[in-house]
Design an enzyme around this catalytic site. Structure first.
Site, PDB file in Angstrom:
ATOM      1  N   TRP A   1      21.971 -95.037  61.619  1.00 50.65           N
ATOM      2  CA  TRP A   1      22.468 -94.173  62.736  1.00 50.65           C
ATOM      3  C   TRP A   1      23.689 -94.970  63.311  1.00 50.65           C
ATOM      4  CZ3 TRP A   1      21.114 -89.518  62.280  1.00 50.65           C
ATOM      5  CH2 TRP A   1      19.813 -89.405  61.681  1.00 50.65           C
TER       6      TRP A   1
ATOM      7  N   ASP B   1      22.234 -96.436  72.113  1.00 52.91           N
ATOM      8  CA  ASP B   1      21.307 -95.291  71.277  1.00 52.91           C
ATOM      9  C   ASP B   1      19.979 -95.764  71.389  1.00 52.91           C
ATOM     10  OD1 ASP B   1      20.046 -93.551  69.961  1.00 52.91           O
ATOM     11  OD2 ASP B   1      21.407 -93.853  67.902  1.00 52.91           O
TER      12      ASP B   1
ATOM     13  N   LYS C   1      11.515 -87.874  70.046  1.00 56.45           N
ATOM     14  CA  LYS C   1      10.601 -89.122  69.847  1.00 56.45           C
ATOM     15  C   LYS C   1       9.579 -89.073  71.337  1.00 56.45           C
ATOM     16  CE  LYS C   1      13.534 -90.174  66.220  1.00 56.45           C
ATOM     17  NZ  LYS C   1      14.349 -89.340  65.962  1.00 56.45           N
TER      18      LYS C   1
HETATM   19  N1  PMP Z   1      19.897 -92.278  66.567  1.00 55.96           N
HETATM   20  C1  PMP Z   1      18.680 -92.940  66.049  1.00 55.96           C
HETATM   21  C2  PMP Z   1      18.271 -94.254  66.494  1.00 55.96           C
HETATM   22  C3  PMP Z   1      17.886 -91.637  65.658  1.00 55.96           C
HETATM   23  O1  PMP Z   1      16.666 -92.142  65.266  1.00 55.96           O
HETATM   24  C4  PMP Z   1      18.333 -90.542  65.331  1.00 55.96           C
HETATM   25  C5  PMP Z   1      17.505 -89.238  64.867  1.00 55.96           C
HETATM   26  N2  PMP Z   1      16.098 -89.595  64.176  1.00 55.96           N
HETATM   27  C6  PMP Z   1      19.634 -90.001  65.799  1.00 55.96           C
HETATM   28  C7  PMP Z   1      20.278 -91.056  66.337  1.00 55.96           C
HETATM   29  C8  PMP Z   1      20.089 -88.730  65.526  1.00 55.96           C
HETATM   30  O2  PMP Z   1      19.517 -87.981  66.496  1.00 55.96           O
HETATM   31  P1  PMP Z   1      19.985 -86.456  66.304  1.00 55.96           P
HETATM   32  O3  PMP Z   1      19.174 -85.666  65.345  1.00 55.96           O
HETATM   33  O4  PMP Z   1      19.211 -86.038  67.789  1.00 55.96           O
HETATM   34  O5  PMP Z   1      21.259 -86.097  66.518  1.00 55.96           O
END
Ligand code: PMP
Length: 356
Positions: free
Chosen positions: A100, A167, A191
């Protein structure tokens, strides 16, 4: 059918009480369905206001911060945060702690910034959190508090000399944080907050409208949303409503401090088993282990089929590890009860006893 033990990484478990209340509102919310009411109705405006207030209360958000519920997921947050934080230097520092963070780095570049990877744990397949890096001279430094795929978590945040952006998608509301340390916190809902569809932003108001980029598309400009009390366009009504119910539930059950204690107890139980059971081993460096996503492998791969059959039979779902790590990942978000972790731990113990 009895409820399964959901160890999935996301979208994930929420409290049963919240599912039930949300489902009732789909059928009847003040004489309409929550899915058909106008987002401009006083009833929904009250929902949005309460959701924003609950975030402030539960995370002790200081004065001078705005709380927004937007769309686009944390994936759009990568770009939104970079565009809104672009300042005089147009330089950004990113700590790369996994898949991520890597995606966030790409969006920092897409925002037209000069991006430096100031630290990375890629050398060991992201199984640790790098420490001791320079943070001077950037418009902002971007970090990822919890690495959902690799099972690592920042136990403390860097004392940054540049504004911090975080994030917090996979551990927000799981533990206390000092919001004042950050200029932007963002988190996809799916989450610990609510159903997929909305993304939470907690933003220092003094950064609004300060971007050095020539243009920011209207929706991507956080000032747009702040000025409209998070109602610039039609918000994801159901996701915001259910998030609000979940935040109410969290408040009623002792808030973030109580949740942190519960999450620690769950993590201690599972990590102790991983460390003492000869058939399993953890993949993340001990001091950086995540309390949300516990990654582990079998010490003997030939037992995989037998082990998979065991946890499937026990009603456990979502335990398979991400393909980039392999093995298993037990995600233990707020709503997962200690009893579910006990089911898993007992199963691991029995499995070891039966395979001596
Ligand atoms: N950052 C983290 C730490 C994540 O775990 C995730 C998705 N699991 C994301 C970003 C991406 O999130 P989204 O699917 O809401 O775009």
């Amino acid at each position: 059918m009895s409820k399964k033990h959901n160890f999935g990484a996301g979208p994930c478990i929420l409290p049963q009480e919240v599912f039930e209340e949300a489902s009732k509102a789909v059928v009847n919310f003040n004489g309409l369905s929550i899915l058909e009411i106008s987002h401009r109705s006083p009833e929904f405006v009250a929902v949005m206001d309460e959701a924003r207030e609950l975030v402030k209360e539960l995370l002790e958000v200081p004065e001078g911060y705005t709380v927004l519920f937007l769309q686009g997921g944390a994936s759009l947050g990568f770009l939104i945060s970079a565009m809104n934080m672009a300042g005089a230097t147009k330089k950004a520092g990113y700590v790369n702690t996994g898949a991520w963070s890597t995606k966030a780095i790409k969006e920092g570049k897409n925002a037209g910034l000069t991006v430096s990877e100031i630290a990375s744990s890629e050398d060991k397949n992201f199984n640790y959190i790098p420490k001791g890096y320079g943070t001077d001279g950037f418009d902002f430094v971007h970090i990822t508090s919890n690495n959902t795929i690799f099972g690592t978590q920042m136990k403390s945040f860097p004392a940054s000399n540049s504004p911090l952006v975080c994030d917090m998608s996979s551990d927000i509301f799981s533990r206390k944080v000092n919001v004042a340390d950050f200029d932007i916190i963002y988190a996809g809902a799916q989450k610990n907050l609510g159903p997929a569809g909305t993304t939470l932003y907690i933003v220092k108001e003094s950064i609004l409208g300060q971007s050095s980029l020539e243009t920011i598309p209207t929706y991507l400009n956080l000032e747009t949303h702040h000025k409209k009390d998070s109602m610039f366009n039609t918000p994801p009504v159901f996701s915001v409503y259910t998030s609000m119910l979940n935040l109410r539930h969290l408040k009623k059950n002792g808030g973030v401090a109580a949740m942190e204690e519960k999450n620690q107890a769950k993590a201690d139980l599972l990590y102790n088993e991983i460390d003492s059971n000869p058939l399993f081993e953890g993949t993340a460096a001990k001091e950086d282990r995540s309390n949300m996503n516990v990654t582990f492998t079998l010490t003997d791969d030939s037992l995989a089929d037998a082990w998979n059959a065991e946890w499937n039979k026990a009603g456990i779902v979502g335990l398979k590890g991400h393909r980039s790590v392999g093995g298993y990942r037990a995600s233990m978000y707020n709503a997962l009860e200690l009893d579910s972790v006990k089911v898993l731990v007992n199963l691991m113990r029995d499995f070891a006893n039966n395979n001596k």
